[in-house]
Write an enzyme that holds these catalytic residues in place. Structure first.
Site: not given
Ligand code: BG6
Length: 477
Positions: A46, A173, A177, A235
């Site tokens: 925006r 994500h 890894k 995760h």
């Molecule tokens: C994120 C969470 O999805 O993953 C965070 O919202 C967390 O709270 C993070 O710190 C951890 O990711 P990584 O890759 O640092 O283990």
């Protein structure tokens, strides 16, 4: 391997995730030559600014968040050349015609929605009605993908009203890894492990994602989520799925995701007796969770541990213990597979034999360790001791170079059109269907999380959860 040329539109281009992760990841892939000047990254948000101002912002972000060895002035300048910027409003007509004019017909179009989920429906709708998104365009969305089953279903419905499932890339994500993917290689590209990968041979599995950071600066978001929504539903669930799933017939996106879905569907409901919740307290003179959350009465958990049962033929009788929390001793994530003790001990009393433990380390130093019992070297008769067969990827495979950030791999997979490492809509919904009753149970049982010291391994209840089953957590770190 170079990817096809693309136009990637980054909505939320001035936001935190874009600056910390998405833009630096694109930059690294560009610097190593995975794509070149025929591709373009178009920032969209925006904020009214011109291309030059956007380039300034990106250059600052790269200097702050990209690997310093890559950020020479020449490299940054070369990357800025592929950038463009369009000021756009998801809620009005502003900017959409201009965005359309920036896009080319003969390259892959990807739309990365690094924005609040409340905007997914508006953006997806306008992309489609303006004709900017074509039938093979890709749309990428970030977590939080809903905060319960109902909201996740609504997001899925909003996206699928305009895009086919094969166009939707839901990012977790953790799937990007290196070691998480290695888990699939370890299990399905070796003949050693898979025959042992079941409840006859495995006593239990511990999955730990420990973090040393607190929630300062993100309190408002975090306090509405807690560890269960922020980490477990997504995760840790993904780690559990990859550890427990059946071998897919092929390494194709839907074959892999079908098997993961079956794991989630096989999970037993978790009772509150099988859960330990915690909240970090203030260190001397320091802040507590409440200070960071901005609510002195908050009962949100910053730590959760639980016993999970995968109720199927392979895993009946082998519990999976999950644990994650903030402000713990150190950043350390691993999957530890505890094999059963040998059935009979031929050695003298006083020399107990213990089951092997296979530890798959996600971070900080990615690698795999197998704890084995060996003869204590040297004189002194047949004394036993434990030794580690250790493979740290950075040492064993130095030629592999610096590990890729999860986002680097995932964004390139979007361009390649490979959905294997992305969550399918039904997978996300199944994970919420499992998590929702657990989260509802937190409120219903009225028990506040147990306080724990920062820099430790979580609340005592977490230790008791294991103790009750005559087991112990591995040390964190
Ligand atoms: C994120 C969470 O999805 O993953 C965070 O919202 C967390 O709270 C993070 O710190 C951890 O990711 P990584 O890759 O640092 O283990």
């Amino acid at each position: 391997i170079p990817v096809d040329s693309f136009d990637l539109v980054l909505f939320g281009a001035t936001g935190d995730l874009a600056r910390r992760k998405i833009l630096p990841s694109l930059f690294h892939r560009f610097i190593i030559g995975q794509f070149d000047h025929n591709s373009r990254v178009i920032g969209a948000s925006r904020s009214e600014m011109d291309r030059a101002a956007f380039c300034d912002l990106v250059a600052k972000a790269l200097n702050e968040f990209a690997h310093p060895e890559d950020t020479s002035a020449d490299n940054i300048k070369a990357f800025l050349d592929i950038l463009d910027y369009v000021a756009i409003d998801a809620k009005s007509e502003n900017g959409w015609t201009e965005l359309g004019e920036h896009l080319r017909d003969d390259v892959v179009r990807a739309f990365y929605l690094s924005v609040a989920p409340g905007l997914f429906a508006d953006i997806a709708g306008r992309l489609k009605t303006t004709g900017i998104a074509t039938d093979d365009s890709r749309v990428v969305v970030e977590k939080p993908f809903g905060n319960d089953l109902a909201t996740a279903k609504a997001l899925n419905a909003a996206l699928s009203a305009h895009f086919e499932e094969h166009q939707i890339y839901r990012i977790d994500h953790y799937l990007g890894k290196e070691t998480v993917q290695n888990l699939m290689a370890l299990r399905f590209a070796n003949s050693l492990f898979e025959p042992l990968w079941n409840s006859s041979q495995i006593d239990h599995v511990q999955i730990t994602v420990a973090e040393s950071i607190d929630v300062a600066g993100r309190g408002e978001y975090y306090d509405k989520s807690g560890a269960m929504r922020d980490m477990v539903q997504n995760h840790l669930m993904q780690l559990l799925c990859l550890t427990a799933m059946e071998p897919p017939a092929r390494f194709t996106p839907n074959a892999v995701r079908n098997e993961k879905l079956k794991v989630i569907e096989a999970l037993n409901p978790v009772t509150q007796d099988d859960i330990a919740r915690g909240q970090y307290r203030a260190r001397e003179g320091g802040d507590s969770y409440h200070d960071h959350a901005g609510d002195p009465d908050s009962t949100t958990e910053s730590f959760v541990a639980m016993k999970v049962e995968v109720a199927n033929w392979r895993w009946a009788g082998t519990p999976f213990y999950l644990r994650t929390g903030k402000c713990l001793r150190q950043r350390s994530s691993e999957i530890a597979v505890f094999f059963r003790d040998p059935p009979h001990n031929i050695f003298e009393a006083g020399h107990p034999v213990a089951g092997n433990v296979l530890v798959i380390r996600l971070q900080p130093d990615e690698g795999i360790t197998l704890h084995t019992t060996i003869k204590d070297p040297g004189p002194g008769g047949m004394r036993l001791t434990t030794a580690k067969l250790d493979m740290t990827f950075a040492d064993s495979l130095p030629e592999a170079g610096r590990p890729q950030d999860a986002y680097e791999r995932l964004i390139m997979d979007v361009i390649r059109g490979n959905q294997t490492l992305f969550m399918r809509g039904d997978e996300v919904e199944a994970a919420w269907a499992w998590a929702d009753p657990i989260i509802d149970g937190f409120a219903d049982n009225g028990k506040a999380p147990q306080l724990y010291d920062q820099g430790g391994s979580g609340p005592d209840d977490s230790l008791l959860l294991m103790h009750r089953d005559e087991r112990r957590w591995r040390e964190i770190g």
